[in-house]
Design a protein around this motif. Structure first.
Motif, PDB file in Angstrom:
ATOM      1  N   ARG A   6      40.499  29.816  44.356  1.00 16.34           N
ATOM      2  CA  ARG A   6      40.893  30.989  45.161  1.00 16.34           C
ATOM      3  C   ARG A   6      41.215  32.174  44.272  1.00 16.34           C
ATOM      4  NH1 ARG A   6      45.473  31.826  42.435  1.00 16.34           N
ATOM      5  NH2 ARG A   6      47.141  30.366  42.749  1.00 16.34           N
ATOM      6  N   ALA A   8      43.979  35.390  44.595  1.00 17.76           N
ATOM      7  CA  ALA A   8      45.152  35.654  45.438  1.00 17.76           C
ATOM      8  C   ALA A   8      45.840  36.972  45.097  1.00 17.76           C
ATOM      9  CB  ALA A   8      46.131  34.481  45.297  1.00 17.76           C
ATOM     10  N   PRO A   9      45.203  38.101  45.372  1.00 15.58           N
ATOM     11  CA  PRO A   9      45.798  39.382  45.000  1.00 15.58           C
ATOM     12  C   PRO A   9      46.931  39.808  45.946  1.00 15.58           C
ATOM     13  CG  PRO A   9      43.767  39.750  46.199  1.00 15.58           C
ATOM     14  CD  PRO A   9      43.909  38.256  46.069  1.00 15.58           C
ATOM     15  N   SER A  10      47.819  40.650  45.416  1.00 17.16           N
ATOM     16  CA  SER A  10      48.859  41.266  46.251  1.00 17.16           C
ATOM     17  C   SER A  10      48.416  42.702  46.519  1.00 17.16           C
ATOM     18  CB  SER A  10      50.200  41.292  45.508  1.00 17.16           C
ATOM     19  OG  SER A  10      50.559  39.985  45.162  1.00 17.16           O
ATOM     20  N   GLU A  42      48.371  37.977  49.193  1.00 18.06           N
ATOM     21  CA  GLU A  42      49.783  37.655  48.928  1.00 18.06           C
ATOM     22  C   GLU A  42      50.640  38.890  49.229  1.00 18.06           C
ATOM     23  OE1 GLU A  42      50.192  35.356  45.262  1.00 18.06           O
ATOM     24  OE2 GLU A  42      49.395  33.681  46.432  1.00 18.06           O
ATOM     25  N   TYR A 193      57.111  34.251  45.609  1.00 18.87           N
ATOM     26  CA  TYR A 193      55.732  33.943  45.214  1.00 18.87           C
ATOM     27  C   TYR A 193      55.543  32.451  44.892  1.00 18.87           C
ATOM     28  CZ  TYR A 193      52.320  33.084  41.488  1.00 18.87           C
ATOM     29  OH  TYR A 193      51.362  32.514  40.694  1.00 18.87           O
ATOM     30  N   SER A 197      52.937  30.324  47.035  1.00 12.10           N
ATOM     31  CA  SER A 197      51.698  30.050  46.322  1.00 12.10           C
ATOM     32  C   SER A 197      51.414  28.533  46.249  1.00 12.10           C
ATOM     33  CB  SER A 197      51.825  30.677  44.933  1.00 12.10           C
ATOM     34  OG  SER A 197      50.886  30.164  44.069  1.00 12.10           O
ATOM     35  N   ARG A 211      43.596  31.602  36.871  1.00 17.28           N
ATOM     36  CA  ARG A 211      44.404  32.822  36.855  1.00 17.28           C
ATOM     37  C   ARG A 211      44.809  33.138  35.424  1.00 17.28           C
ATOM     38  NH1 ARG A 211      49.493  30.043  39.994  1.00 17.28           N
ATOM     39  NH2 ARG A 211      50.136  28.652  38.332  1.00 17.28           N
ATOM     40  N   LEU A 215      50.670  33.508  33.506  1.00 12.31           N
ATOM     41  CA  LEU A 215      51.313  32.643  34.494  1.00 12.31           C
ATOM     42  C   LEU A 215      51.442  31.192  34.019  1.00 12.31           C
ATOM     43  CD1 LEU A 215      49.806  34.261  37.679  1.00 12.31           C
ATOM     44  CD2 LEU A 215      52.227  34.099  37.111  1.00 12.31           C
ATOM     45  N   LYS A 252      49.465  47.354  37.585  1.00 10.62           N
ATOM     46  CA  LYS A 252      48.903  47.909  38.821  1.00 10.62           C
ATOM     47  C   LYS A 252      49.211  49.396  38.937  1.00 10.62           C
ATOM     48  CE  LYS A 252      48.620  43.782  41.446  1.00 10.62           C
ATOM     49  NZ  LYS A 252      49.495  42.848  42.072  1.00 10.62           N
TER      50      LYS A 252
HETATM   51  N1  GLU Z   1      49.582  37.369  43.731  1.00  8.44           N
HETATM   52  C1  GLU Z   1      49.651  36.857  42.397  1.00  8.44           C
HETATM   53  C2  GLU Z   1      49.238  37.941  41.421  1.00  8.44           C
HETATM   54  O1  GLU Z   1      48.540  38.868  41.831  1.00  8.44           O
HETATM   55  C3  GLU Z   1      48.738  35.656  42.291  1.00  8.44           C
HETATM   56  C4  GLU Z   1      48.894  34.855  41.053  1.00  8.44           C
HETATM   57  C5  GLU Z   1      48.163  33.509  41.168  1.00  8.44           C
HETATM   58  O2  GLU Z   1      46.925  33.522  41.070  1.00  8.44           O
HETATM   59  O3  GLU Z   1      48.805  32.499  41.387  1.00  8.44           O
HETATM   60  O4  GLU Z   1      49.641  37.901  40.262  1.00  8.44           O
END
Ligand code: GLU
Length: 279
Positions: A6, A8-10, A42, A193, A197, A211, A215, A252
């Motif tokens: 996946r 998963a952007p915010s 997200e 998060y 997540s 990712r 992280l 960002k």
């Molecule tokens: N929303 C998180 C971000 O943009 C996702 C991180 C992930 O892939 O778990 O950093």
């Protein structure tokens, strides 16, 4: 087993080169494995989210040539689900209500920043939250900060890492408590998060999380949460980060390398791939 990953952007700002790298890499690997690629929005922190950014995400990803599964998960629509999953395991999580502000914490501890901020000094640990059905409707609790101080028989954890520090990554619960501390799972009205997540990766059947390497430490939090919620641990691929020309990590806030700017300048999706070394 079908390969499932996946992106998963915010939606709190424009997608930049770093996001494009992560999304394209995950997409390419899913294609290579004849797998599925999911998109997850997200949008937990409603004070920072904007619908225009969400629209832009769809537009930029399509332009890059990425195709995602039709069902898009939007986290803001799943808060009740996260809250009850968390409360049902109140005991194992060692949930407690925390009244400390960031200032309170930094005035007490000089601990370094971990993947969940400063290591919490434990001030509110006695404010334990016990499971009961009524708690699910407890508005006061919903509007609280909730941390975990896990009670688990299992003392050692591991996950499989495929890119960054390749191999099996092992850590103990006591190291976790010392170096990461009492992680926030709920933030005055919405899931943190880490909690959302982990629940969603399992819900979407994600077998491989792809990712950024920033992280990597946070993955330890995710593995502990998975153990408490009896969820499987996927494989992890923490990739290199894309820096700006000055060698700084892309933020960002910094629109200089946003995908839309490259599009305006006349770059093609293949030019972006080339820039990122993704051929
Ligand atoms: N929303 C998180 C971000 O943009 C996702 C991180 C992930 O892939 O778990 O950093």
């Amino acid at each position: 087993m079908t390969f499932i990953t996946r992106f998963a952007p915010s939606p709190t700002g424009p997608l930049h080169l770093g996001h494009a790298y992560s999304a394209l890499l995950a997409y390419d690997i899913s294609q290579k494995n004849k797998g599925n690629f999911h998109l997850r929005i997200e949008d937990l922190d409603q004070s920072r989210v904007r619908s225009e950014w969400e629209e832009k995400i769809y537009e930029d990803l399509s332009w890059l040539g990425i195709k995602w599964n039709k069902i898009i998960l939007r986290q803001s629509e799943r808060l009740d689900f996260y809250f009850s999953k968390m409360l049902n395991k109140a005991k194992n999580f060692g949930l407690f209500r925390c009244k400390c502000s960031r200032g309170d914490i930094s005035s007490i501890t000089s601990a370094p920043h971990g993947p969940d901020g400063l290591v919490y000094p434990g001030t509110c640990r006695n404010e334990k939250i016990y499971f009961s059905k009524e708690q699910h409707q407890n508005l006061d609790l919903l509007q609280s900060n909730i941390r975990m101080h896990p009670n688990l028989k299992k003392k050692s954890f591991n996950f499989k890492e495929n890119i960054f520090q390749k191999g099996q990554s092992v850590f103990t619960l006591s190291d976790f408590k010392k170096s990461i501390g009492d992680v926030v799972l709920w933030r005055r009205g919405y899931a943190a998060y880490h909690l959302a997540s982990v629940i969603d990766d399992a819900y979407q059947g994600v077998t491989d999380v792809i990712r950024g390497e920033d992280l990597f430490e946070a993955t330890k939090i995710h593995v502990v949460i998975q153990n408490i919620l009896d969820l499987p641990t996927p494989k992890y691929h923490h990739h290199r980060l894309i820096n700006d020309e000055a060698g700084n990590r892309l933020a960002k806030r910094n629109d200089a390398q946003s995908i839309s700017l490259y599009r305006k300048k006349g770059y093609s999706p293949d030019d972006i791939r080339e820039l990122l070394g993704l051929f």
